[in-house]
Design an enzyme around this catalytic site. Sequence first.
Site, PDB file in Angstrom:
ATOM      1  N   SER A  13      45.893  27.847  29.746  1.00 13.47           N
ATOM      2  CA  SER A  13      44.555  27.410  30.137  1.00 13.47           C
ATOM      3  C   SER A  13      44.601  26.614  31.427  1.00 13.47           C
ATOM      4  CB  SER A  13      43.933  26.558  29.024  1.00 13.47           C
ATOM      5  OG  SER A  13      43.742  27.307  27.846  1.00 13.47           O
ATOM      6  N   ARG A  36      41.317  18.325  32.502  1.00 12.20           N
ATOM      7  CA  ARG A  36      41.136  18.086  31.069  1.00 12.20           C
ATOM      8  C   ARG A  36      39.667  18.239  30.687  1.00 12.20           C
ATOM      9  NH1 ARG A  36      44.677  18.665  27.318  1.00 12.20           N
ATOM     10  NH2 ARG A  36      46.156  17.879  28.861  1.00 12.20           N
ATOM     11  N   HIS A  39      38.969  21.959  30.752  1.00 10.90           N
ATOM     12  CA  HIS A  39      39.634  22.579  29.600  1.00 10.90           C
ATOM     13  C   HIS A  39      38.815  22.378  28.333  1.00 10.90           C
ATOM     14  CE1 HIS A  39      42.687  22.539  26.269  1.00 10.90           C
ATOM     15  NE2 HIS A  39      43.037  23.656  26.869  1.00 10.90           N
TER      16      HIS A  39
END
Length: 206
Positions: A13, A36, A39
């Site tokens: 990812s 982050r 994601h």
Amino acid sequence: MYIKEPMKIEDKSMDIIDSVMGDVDFSDEEMLVAKRMIHTTGDFEYRKIIVFKDNFLEEAKASIEKGVKIFTDTKMAYQGINKPALKKSSCELVYYIDDEDVREAAKAKGTTRSACALEKAVENGVKGFVIGNAPTALFRLLELIKEGKVDPDFVVGVPVGFVGAAESKEALREVEVPSVSTVGTKGGSNVAASIINALLYMVYPR
């Protein structure tokens, strides 16, 4: 066939996210936080709407290293923060949204439980604030900052929605406090939790 191992899924990812980040103006550590957030949401638009202010990363990391008490405005944000990573720190994570005294205060004052939970956090000495859902909590925090009743170590201000969310974050960016926020209506408890997780992973590598 599909990837089954959790870390391999995450690594893949992150590789995909890397391929679309382009020339965004983030430091290396800011990039880790931004990735982050992307994601967590699956939304590449975040790379264009994240704003870091007043040395947020260094101040937040130093605060976490000291063992700051961290307030979350929702149980969802509380649950989304990685507990094994948190356990490596001496930080205390709290949320008060379901407390009976908060319910009673909100009813008496004619305001939201989130705002009253924020007030309780300040009374209890919280210095780290993580707000992903309630603009009223962020507005109330800013009022208390201006009144000199709290001096946060850091503020994660990413409330989501169409009523007050964008405005509360804009108001946060006008205050001199270490903060990260998003421009516009996007955000949420999951986004708020992802930011704290990114910080924890920096301070206490997995």
